[in-house]
Design an enzyme around this catalytic site. Structure first.
Site, PDB file in Angstrom:
ATOM      1  N   GLN A 178       2.958   0.754  -6.575  1.00  0.00           N
ATOM      2  CA  GLN A 178       4.194   0.142  -5.315  1.00  0.00           C
ATOM      3  C   GLN A 178       5.239   0.382  -5.984  1.00  0.00           C
ATOM      4  O   GLN A 178       6.009   0.363  -7.023  1.00  0.00           O
ATOM      5  CB  GLN A 178       4.088  -1.571  -5.575  1.00  0.00           C
ATOM      6  CG  GLN A 178       2.233  -2.445  -5.155  1.00  0.00           C
ATOM      7  CD  GLN A 178       1.604  -2.244  -6.778  1.00  0.00           C
ATOM      8  OE1 GLN A 178       1.686  -1.661  -7.319  1.00  0.00           O
ATOM      9  NE2 GLN A 178       0.768  -3.048  -6.390  1.00  0.00           N
ATOM     10  N   ARG A 193      -2.279  -6.307   6.530  1.00  0.00           N
ATOM     11  CA  ARG A 193      -2.992  -7.537   6.437  1.00  0.00           C
ATOM     12  C   ARG A 193      -2.983  -8.788   5.449  1.00  0.00           C
ATOM     13  O   ARG A 193      -1.016  -8.268   5.755  1.00  0.00           O
ATOM     14  CB  ARG A 193      -4.251  -6.902   5.060  1.00  0.00           C
ATOM     15  CG  ARG A 193      -3.873  -5.692   4.514  1.00  0.00           C
ATOM     16  CD  ARG A 193      -4.394  -5.288   3.482  1.00  0.00           C
ATOM     17  NE  ARG A 193      -3.566  -4.623   2.414  1.00  0.00           N
ATOM     18  CZ  ARG A 193      -4.260  -4.032   1.606  1.00  0.00           C
ATOM     19  NH1 ARG A 193      -5.110  -3.954   1.243  1.00  0.00           N
ATOM     20  NH2 ARG A 193      -3.603  -3.164   0.343  1.00  0.00           N
ATOM     21  N   THR A 229       6.760  -4.961  -8.865  1.00  0.00           N
ATOM     22  CA  THR A 229       6.630  -4.407  -7.880  1.00  0.00           C
ATOM     23  C   THR A 229       8.640  -4.912  -7.525  1.00  0.00           C
ATOM     24  O   THR A 229       8.828  -4.081  -6.979  1.00  0.00           O
ATOM     25  CB  THR A 229       6.075  -4.786  -6.533  1.00  0.00           C
ATOM     26  OG1 THR A 229       4.485  -4.662  -7.252  1.00  0.00           O
ATOM     27  CG2 THR A 229       5.789  -4.800  -5.481  1.00  0.00           C
ATOM     28  N   TYR A 274      -1.892   0.728   5.692  1.00  0.00           N
ATOM     29  CA  TYR A 274      -1.769  -0.871   6.012  1.00  0.00           C
ATOM     30  C   TYR A 274      -0.437  -0.478   6.474  1.00  0.00           C
ATOM     31  O   TYR A 274       0.606  -0.360   5.260  1.00  0.00           O
ATOM     32  CB  TYR A 274      -2.520  -1.839   5.078  1.00  0.00           C
ATOM     33  CG  TYR A 274      -3.805  -1.431   4.869  1.00  0.00           C
ATOM     34  CD1 TYR A 274      -4.914  -2.314   5.412  1.00  0.00           C
ATOM     35  CD2 TYR A 274      -3.793  -0.996   3.361  1.00  0.00           C
ATOM     36  CE1 TYR A 274      -5.884  -2.179   4.728  1.00  0.00           C
ATOM     37  CE2 TYR A 274      -5.357  -0.890   3.748  1.00  0.00           C
ATOM     38  CZ  TYR A 274      -6.370  -1.676   3.228  1.00  0.00           C
ATOM     39  OH  TYR A 274      -7.265  -1.078   3.354  1.00  0.00           O
ATOM     40  N   ASN A 277     -10.017   6.879   4.096  1.00  0.00           N
ATOM     41  CA  ASN A 277     -10.373   6.025   5.136  1.00  0.00           C
ATOM     42  C   ASN A 277     -11.074   4.754   4.691  1.00  0.00           C
ATOM     43  O   ASN A 277     -11.689   4.376   4.007  1.00  0.00           O
ATOM     44  CB  ASN A 277     -11.184   6.950   5.755  1.00  0.00           C
ATOM     45  CG  ASN A 277     -11.332   6.064   7.216  1.00  0.00           C
ATOM     46  OD1 ASN A 277     -10.501   4.586   7.715  1.00  0.00           O
ATOM     47  ND2 ASN A 277     -12.338   6.275   8.084  1.00  0.00           N
ATOM     48  N   ASP A 290       0.439  -1.114   2.766  1.00  0.00           N
ATOM     49  CA  ASP A 290       1.392  -2.192   3.002  1.00  0.00           C
ATOM     50  C   ASP A 290       3.139  -1.820   3.100  1.00  0.00           C
ATOM     51  O   ASP A 290       3.736  -2.584   2.099  1.00  0.00           O
ATOM     52  CB  ASP A 290       1.290  -3.356   1.837  1.00  0.00           C
ATOM     53  CG  ASP A 290      -0.176  -3.753   2.200  1.00  0.00           C
ATOM     54  OD1 ASP A 290      -0.722  -3.458   3.061  1.00  0.00           O
ATOM     55  OD2 ASP A 290      -0.888  -4.220   0.505  1.00  0.00           O
ATOM     56  N   TRP A 339      -0.944 -11.458   3.355  1.00  0.00           N
ATOM     57  CA  TRP A 339      -0.320 -11.408   2.228  1.00  0.00           C
ATOM     58  C   TRP A 339      -0.428 -12.618   1.418  1.00  0.00           C
ATOM     59  O   TRP A 339       0.486 -13.423   1.614  1.00  0.00           O
ATOM     60  CB  TRP A 339       0.436 -10.583   1.173  1.00  0.00           C
ATOM     61  CG  TRP A 339       0.523 -10.224   0.242  1.00  0.00           C
ATOM     62  CD1 TRP A 339      -0.234 -10.256  -0.882  1.00  0.00           C
ATOM     63  CD2 TRP A 339       1.753  -9.821  -0.336  1.00  0.00           C
ATOM     64  NE1 TRP A 339       0.450 -10.598  -2.056  1.00  0.00           N
ATOM     65  CE2 TRP A 339       1.683 -10.254  -1.474  1.00  0.00           C
ATOM     66  CE3 TRP A 339       3.615  -9.719   0.527  1.00  0.00           C
ATOM     67  CZ2 TRP A 339       3.264  -9.920  -2.305  1.00  0.00           C
ATOM     68  CZ3 TRP A 339       4.689  -9.955  -1.520  1.00  0.00           C
ATOM     69  CH2 TRP A 339       4.586  -9.905  -1.788  1.00  0.00           C
TER      70      TRP A 339
END
Length: 368
Positions: free
Chosen positions: A169, A280, A133, A246, A242, A219, A282
């Site tokens: 990512q 959310r 990433t 995020y 669905n 994210d 991490w």
């Protein structure tokens, strides 16, 4: 003519010699992904750029990294790089020992200058293994006092064209240096578009985003930096699933009182109602001290955000994170027991100055 100052530069003479010819003109991208206004006339007086980047060879350099590498490392003074319209492919890395780098797009709007690459976490690395990433970032900023204005950063990794790559990512920009500031900049990608991070878990690195456009799905604003988003548009892409995604995944260290703050922003999407989460928590490498913070205040939310806007991340419950809202509005700001709200007293401590000032009284919100 009305003049505005960004990054300590009066918009104008930095672009005094920016007539487009050849490849630079033909490479200018179309106006997609965002609705930021044009910068306006670029013909006023002001400090000149140190170097000009132009894809058609009419500037000092044809690539962004070449211009960055030309900065005198020992100077300590800001090095201003003007970038003429065009699309500039290739990884850009600004080291921790670089002087302050200022990137200024010389087009009329952020769409005109695109700095991009197309690697994902799972893309093979010629040196062995995959990029990961962090290594996927189109632009990595480790130096302090970085500035960017009036341009686009993108990761163009094509998920559909690479079904063999499952770790998708793909970072457009990774910041780890302190006091990074972006004004009227677009950040384009899918998963993990903007990685606002720091050099170490307990190191505070501040970043300020003003009137920017950030898009992605999963994210797509994440990391442990102290980051302020001021009057930005945050756009969630429709993945056709669905949940659709995020917006944030903060990993703020427990010793840092300030993580992500969104103030006077607009959250938009083409996704169906109530299919996107605001965030959310991490926990990198399952770090129990990563108690992420996202505070969203005085912002409009479209209907893609549902009455339960926060999500657990694996075994880590969202209720243990530092998620809160204050005076948000719009069809996606539906009151519910699953939406922690700041009290007025708490809100008075969750402000742009509180997040940014620090012991050095850094105040980009007053000067950009």
């Amino acid at each position: 003519m009305r003049r505005r100052t960004f990054l300590g530069i009066t918009t104008g003479a930095v672009a005094a010699a920016t007539t487009l010819t050849g490849r630079a003109a033909s490479a200018a991208p179309s106006a997609t992904g965002g609705d930021l206004a044009a910068v306006g006339d670029l013909a006023a007086s002001g400090p000149a750029c140190h170097v000009i980047v132009a894809g058609d060879g009419s500037g000092d350099f044809a690539g962004i990294q070449e211009a960055v590498d030309a900065a005198p490392v020992a100077s300590g003074s800001p090095f201003v790089i003007g970038v003429r319209p065009g699309t500039y492919m290739g990884r850009v890395v600004i080291g921790a020992d670089w002087p302050p780098i200022n990137l200024v797009g010389l087009g009329r709007r952020p769409h005109d200058v695109v700095i991009a690459d197309d690697r994902a976490n799972g893309t093979p690395n010629p040196a062995g293994g995959t990029w990961g990433t962090t290594g996927s970032a189109s632009v990595t900023v480790d130096g302090a006092d970085f500035r960017a204005h009036n341009l686009t950063f993108a990761n163009l990794f094509d998920e559909a064209a690479h079904p063999e790559i499952t770790n998708r990512q793909a970072v457009a920009v990774l910041t780890r240096g302190d006091r990074a500031a972006f004004s009227r900049v677009r950040f384009l990608g899918n998963q993990d578009t903007l990685y606002a991070n720091s050099a170490a878990a307990t190191t505070i690195a501040r970043a300020y985003f003003r009137e920017c456009y950030i898009e992605g799905d999963v994210d797509f604003i994440f990391g442990r930096a102290t980051a302020v988003f001021d009057r930005c548009r945050v756009h969630s892409l429709n993945r056709g699933s669905n949940p659709n995604g995020y917006v944030t995944a903060p990993s703020t260290d427990i010793t840092n009182p300030h993580g992500f703050l969104f103030a006077r922003c607009t959250f938009t999407s083409d996704a169906p109602p109530a299919t996107v989460f605001l965030g959310r928590p991490w926990h990198p490498s399952q770090d129990p001290n990563a108690i992420g913070q996202t505070v969203i205040r005085d912002s409009r939310m479209d209907a893609h955000i549902g009455p339960t806007p926060w999500s657990d991340f694996g075994t880590w419950p969202w209720r243990d994170a530092r998620f809160a809202e204050y005076r948000n509005y719009g069809p996606g700001a539906i009151a519910s027991p699953d939406r922690p709200q700041l009290t007025p007293t708490e809100a008075s401590t969750q402000t742009i100055p509180a997040f940014l000032r620090g012991p050095d009284n850094w105040s980009p919100d007053r000067h950009l």
